[in-house]
Design an enzyme around this catalytic site. Structure first.
Site, mmCIF file in Angstrom:
data_model
loop_
_atom_site.group_PDB
_atom_site.id
_atom_site.type_symbol
_atom_site.label_atom_id
_atom_site.label_comp_id
_atom_site.label_asym_id
_atom_site.label_seq_id
_atom_site.Cartn_x
_atom_site.Cartn_y
_atom_site.Cartn_z
ATOM 1 C CB CYS A 173 -2.553 -11.996 -36.606
ATOM 2 S SG CYS A 173 -2.914 -11.154 -35.064
ATOM 3 C CB CYS A 200 -5.750 -9.522 -34.905
ATOM 4 S SG CYS A 200 -5.658 -11.247 -35.383
ATOM 5 C CE LYS A 226 -10.320 -6.979 -35.199
ATOM 6 N NZ LYS A 226 -10.589 -8.345 -35.546
ATOM 7 C CE1 TYR A 253 -15.611 -15.854 -35.460
ATOM 8 C CE2 TYR A 253 -14.647 -14.143 -34.105
ATOM 9 C CZ TYR A 253 -15.090 -15.429 -34.258
ATOM 10 O OH TYR A 253 -14.994 -16.290 -33.208
ATOM 11 C CD GLU A 269 -13.944 -8.409 -36.104
ATOM 12 O OE1 GLU A 269 -13.058 -8.437 -36.981
ATOM 13 O OE2 GLU A 269 -13.809 -8.956 -34.996
ATOM 14 C CG HIS A 297 -20.536 -0.236 -7.241
ATOM 15 N ND1 HIS A 297 -21.524 -0.607 -8.135
ATOM 16 C CD2 HIS A 297 -20.903 0.955 -6.718
ATOM 17 C CE1 HIS A 297 -22.463 0.322 -8.151
ATOM 18 N NE2 HIS A 297 -22.113 1.276 -7.311
ATOM 19 C CD GLU A 326 -21.215 -3.395 -9.887
ATOM 20 O OE1 GLU A 326 -21.171 -3.718 -8.699
ATOM 21 O OE2 GLU A 326 -21.299 -2.206 -10.268
HETATM 22 P P1 NDP Z 1 -16.666 -16.701 -41.614
HETATM 23 O O1 NDP Z 1 -16.491 -18.101 -42.011
HETATM 24 O O2 NDP Z 1 -16.739 -16.361 -40.171
HETATM 25 O O3 NDP Z 1 -17.952 -16.110 -42.301
HETATM 26 C C1 NDP Z 1 -18.162 -16.212 -43.692
HETATM 27 C C2 NDP Z 1 -19.525 -15.642 -44.009
HETATM 28 O O4 NDP Z 1 -19.695 -15.622 -45.413
HETATM 29 C C3 NDP Z 1 -20.657 -16.468 -43.421
HETATM 30 O O5 NDP Z 1 -21.643 -15.585 -42.921
HETATM 31 C C4 NDP Z 1 -21.159 -17.257 -44.619
HETATM 32 O O6 NDP Z 1 -22.530 -17.540 -44.566
HETATM 33 C C5 NDP Z 1 -20.916 -16.275 -45.740
HETATM 34 N N1 NDP Z 1 -20.751 -16.941 -47.038
HETATM 35 C C6 NDP Z 1 -19.989 -18.029 -47.323
HETATM 36 N N2 NDP Z 1 -20.107 -18.351 -48.620
HETATM 37 C C7 NDP Z 1 -20.956 -17.462 -49.182
HETATM 38 C C8 NDP Z 1 -21.476 -17.297 -50.479
HETATM 39 N N3 NDP Z 1 -21.148 -18.119 -51.469
HETATM 40 N N4 NDP Z 1 -22.348 -16.284 -50.694
HETATM 41 C C9 NDP Z 1 -22.693 -15.459 -49.678
HETATM 42 N N5 NDP Z 1 -22.241 -15.573 -48.427
HETATM 43 C C10 NDP Z 1 -21.372 -16.563 -48.171
HETATM 44 O O7 NDP Z 1 -15.490 -15.940 -42.346
HETATM 45 P P2 NDP Z 1 -14.877 -14.509 -42.232
HETATM 46 O O8 NDP Z 1 -14.391 -14.235 -43.595
HETATM 47 O O9 NDP Z 1 -15.794 -13.544 -41.573
HETATM 48 O O10 NDP Z 1 -13.651 -14.757 -41.236
HETATM 49 C C11 NDP Z 1 -12.770 -15.861 -41.382
HETATM 50 C C12 NDP Z 1 -12.316 -16.363 -40.060
HETATM 51 O O11 NDP Z 1 -11.329 -15.497 -39.524
HETATM 52 C C13 NDP Z 1 -13.397 -16.386 -38.981
HETATM 53 O O12 NDP Z 1 -14.164 -17.551 -39.014
HETATM 54 C C14 NDP Z 1 -12.616 -16.278 -37.704
HETATM 55 O O13 NDP Z 1 -12.248 -17.561 -37.300
HETATM 56 C C15 NDP Z 1 -11.396 -15.471 -38.116
HETATM 57 N N6 NDP Z 1 -11.559 -14.095 -37.646
HETATM 58 C C16 NDP Z 1 -11.547 -13.850 -36.307
HETATM 59 C C17 NDP Z 1 -11.705 -12.584 -35.820
HETATM 60 C C18 NDP Z 1 -11.719 -12.351 -34.347
HETATM 61 O O14 NDP Z 1 -11.259 -13.192 -33.597
HETATM 62 N N7 NDP Z 1 -12.266 -11.219 -33.895
HETATM 63 C C19 NDP Z 1 -11.871 -11.439 -36.708
HETATM 64 C C20 NDP Z 1 -11.898 -11.799 -38.109
HETATM 65 C C21 NDP Z 1 -11.732 -13.078 -38.537
HETATM 66 P P3 NDP Z 1 -23.133 -18.771 -43.694
HETATM 67 O O15 NDP Z 1 -23.086 -18.343 -42.273
HETATM 68 O O16 NDP Z 1 -24.499 -18.909 -44.226
HETATM 69 O O17 NDP Z 1 -22.261 -19.941 -43.997
#
Ligand code: NDP
Length: 460
Positions: A46, A51, A54, A185, A189, A444, A449
């Site tokens: 983080c 976090c 980012k 996410y 982002e 307002h 709101e």
């Molecule tokens: P996520 O699990 O959210 O997303 C991973 C993405 O990669 C999905 O869209 C998935 O597709 C895709 N994917 C997985 N495997 C493959 C593959 N073999 N080929 C192509 N695409 C693939 O992970 P992130 O890395 O974005 O983030 C990790 C975690 O960190 C998040 O889940 C969240 O909990 C946390 N996070 C939170 C934030 C916040 O609170 N603002 C900011 C950043 C991270 P599919 O959907 O089809 O499975």
């Protein structure tokens, strides 16, 4: 409770991220003898590669829109604004160093012993410390595994050219053309960040629409707004291979297209950071998602070994790890038995542009769960954009269980959605009814709101 112990420590924490640091500090304030082992940076993902940086980069990217918006308000800039990546990156590095120092002082102030080493389990109460020159052991009544997660990149030809979310913050130069793989996410982002910083930006997602699991209307709205801001979204495709050329990468997609870019970020999820942790030494096994199962008290199958945060099942979110740490300390170092932690209605924000804020059920989940629901939604151009000339729109949405009138989901896409939904989350968490929202007087003029003035039913 702390007491005379046959072990060197009452609690030994492995991993100084958000969850580990909070558990160590809070346990120490109960009088327990606590040590924390870390061989990387204090503050974990983080603070160092998640976090915090980012959000700083997201602020940087927002200035792009702000400069454009300013003209309608009478501001004349001396010329086209230019952006210097190394200033942002280096200021970010200084800020994180400052935070690392704060973490160190907080731990020391609480009386926690900081051990700079790599740790692995030797048995149920013994941890091996791997330091540069030699290994040693340390014993503890309880050992907490808080090693978090690590970015994971699928294997495909040229996948070694992709950077992960640990590396992307410290690129040498800002990419002219940026490509991110994934639809979660991190992908949305960073697509927004580099688009805002002026890179030609592409997002490649294998499914129909990104942000799987979020409310469908939120996903569609976000998609339209990101496209409007200039992000090139490529759905229903994946990377087949990446070829390096003299000064760029050719990214070949499964739909037959090829994109030439300067940086490829793989944001394809994270895995529990368990390599070399010695789980086999205490007979711990992973669940089907590769995480360490725990009970309500965060005890693993080996009761003296505890675990929390991203290494365990559940949402991978800093505030969740912190809540788990507080709960763990209540359970193990204080009198009484706290209620099990409730994982429902955890609010979350996605810092894409515009931001998403969400709490509770999506419309689709609510339809599954309740016989009848009511949906109230509004989609408007924020007041700020009357003069700015921006066409950016805001979405707000309430999902209500018709039988009880309870608001079971609140969603927003727009400026400061995370800030606004944090407040709304208290109401949703408290189980307040739509009637309570309606009898709350608005502030307002704000966008927020709208959450208390949505009277017209959108659909059932
Ligand atoms: P996520 O699990 O959210 O997303 C991973 C993405 O990669 C999905 O869209 C998935 O597709 C895709 N994917 C997985 N495997 C493959 C593959 N073999 N080929 C192509 N695409 C693939 O992970 P992130 O890395 O974005 O983030 C990790 C975690 O960190 C998040 O889940 C969240 O909990 C946390 N996070 C939170 C934030 C916040 O609170 N603002 C900011 C950043 C991270 P599919 O959907 O089809 O499975």
């Amino acid at each position: 409770m702390a007491g005379v112990s046959e072990y060197e420590y009452d609690l030994l924490v492995i991993g100084a991220g958000s969850g580990g640091v909070r558990a160590a500090r809070m346990a120490a304030t109960t009088g327990a003898k606590v040590a924390i082992v870390e061989d990387r940076y204090l503050g974990g993902t983080c603070v160092n590669v998640g976090c915090v940086p980012k959000k700083l980069y997201s602020y940087a990217a927002h200035y792009h829109d702000s400069f454009d918006d300013a003209a309608g308000y009478g501001w004349q800039l001396p010329g086209p604004a230019s952006f210097d990546w190394s200033t942002l990156r280096d200021n970010k590095i200084s800020e994180i160093k400052r935070l690392n120092g704060i973490y160190q002082r907080m731990l020391e102030g609480a009386g926690v012993t900081l051990i700079n080493a790599r740790a692995s389990l030797a048995d149920a109460h013994t941890v091996t410390l791997h330091e540069e020159q030699r290994d040693s052991t340390v014993t503890a009544q309880k050992v907490l595994l808080a090693t978090g997660g690590w970015p994971w990149i699928p294997e495909f030809p040229g996948s070694e050219y992709a950077v992960d979310s640990n590396q992307v913050f410290d690129l040498e130069t800002s990419p002219k053309r940026f490509l991110v793989l994934g639809g979660g996410y991190i992908a949305v982002e960073f697509a927004s960040i580099f688009n805002g910083l002026g890179s030609e930006t592409h997002l490649i997602y294998r499914g129909e629409l990104f942000l799987r699991g979020f409310d469908q209307q939120v996903r569609e709205f976000t998609c339209a707004e990101m496209e409007r801001k200039g992000v090139n979204l490529h759905f229903n495709t994946n990377i087949e291979r990446i070829e390096a050329t003299q000064d760029a990468y050719n990214v070949y997609l499964t739909n037959g297209n090829m994109l030439e870019v300067d940086v490829v970020l793989a944001a394809t999820g994270r895995k529990a950071n368990i390599q070399g942790l010695g789980l086999d030494k205490v007979g711990l096994e992973l669940d089907e998602t590769g995480k360490i199962p725990v009970n309500d008290r965060f005890e693993t199958a080996c009761p003296s070994i505890l675990a929390l945060g991203d290494i365990t099942p559940g949402p991978e979110l800093t505030p969740v790890a912190i809540a788990e740490a507080m709960h763990l300390v209540e359970s193990h170092f204080k009198e009484g038995t706290p209620e099990a932690l409730d994982y429902t209605t955890i609010p979350t924000a996605v810092f894409c542009h515009p931001n998403i804020g969400t709490v509770g059920l999506s419309e689709e989940e609510a339809r599954e769960k309740f016989t009848n629901i009511r949906v109230y939604s509004t989609n408007f151009r924020a007041m700020k954009h009357t003069l700015s000339g921006s066409h950016e729109r805001t979405l707000m949405k309430l999902v209500v269980d018709d039988a009880t009138d309870v608001v079971v989901g609140a969603h927003m896409v727009g400026d400061d959605a995370g800030e606004i939904i944090q407040g709304i989350a208290i109401a949703v968490r408290a189980g307040l009814r739509k009637h309570d929202f309606d009898r709350t007087v608005g502030i307002h003029p704000t966008g927020a709101e709208e959450f208390v003035t949505m009277r017209t039913l959108t659909r059932t």
